[in-house]
Design an enzyme around this catalytic site. Sequence first.
Site, PDB file in Angstrom:
ATOM      1  CD  GLU A 142      -2.952  -1.301   2.170  1.00  0.00           C
ATOM      2  OE1 GLU A 142      -4.164  -1.468   1.970  1.00  0.00           O
ATOM      3  OE2 GLU A 142      -2.447  -1.324   3.314  1.00  0.00           O
ATOM      4  CD  GLU A 150      -3.341  -6.871   3.913  1.00  0.00           C
ATOM      5  OE1 GLU A 150      -2.595  -5.891   4.070  1.00  0.00           O
ATOM      6  OE2 GLU A 150      -3.274  -7.610   2.904  1.00  0.00           O
TER       7      GLU A 150
END
Length: 276
Positions: free
Chosen positions: A123, A143
């Site tokens: 990210e 995740e």
Amino acid sequence: MKNNTEEWVQTKAHGRVLEIILNRPPANAINRAMSRAIYAALRELQDNPDYSVGIIRGTGERIFCAGWDLKETAGEGGIDLDLENDPVHGHGPGGFAGITEFHDLTKPVIAAVNGAAVGGGFEIVLACDVVLMADHAFFSLPEMQRGILPDGGAVQKLPHMIPPNVAKEMFLTGRVMDAAEATRWGLVHKAVPVADLETQAMNMAQEIAKGAPLALQALKEVLGYMDGLTVKQSMAQVKPGGDADCPIYQKMITSQDAIEGITAFAQKRDPVWKGK
């Protein structure tokens, strides 16, 4: 010149380029304090007129950033939303990793991905403007296997940057995307041997830094402003005399640098920028 913003985040000035180095062994995992330190380095990039371009890289050749420090969070008994979002003790005004919500960062940033960029590390990459990658490095978003979503920018951005079905598969499986695939999808400008990564990132940053300071910032500003607009709306608003809410762009149009750039071209010489 070297200035330690914090032990985990180091900065080095190279003329108009500010290099930001993630240095929290063994994995450069991001906790709240590191987020704030990265933001402080980026804030220096943004606010210091001596800098035009930033580079973010990790130390070593194995890991760029392993993302959110889940061990620390687990040791604290789980996610404390009040603490995570606290303006002083949380991740800070730049959001996770100091960059994912730094929406008024108008100076371009190059990600020099020296190794694995996992979860929140990926990210960080997605928040940068240009990406160079070591050819052995990889991206992944695990995740789902941790019971959470990559909501620090990946779910918001990745489906707009690569085919949505490919992004969805990455979210669902957590599988690895290697440098060759990332280059094929256009996520990465170039994959290079790790020994060449720093040099190539610096060469690109120095080339970008030759641009007029206001124009460099105006580009990021107008690209952000046009996000979500139709082409017709963008053409009507982002132009001299248009009504785009882009103060840097409006300043650039009638700036001394705009006159200097045109004059230097006509006189067949290099421009001398003043940043105003």
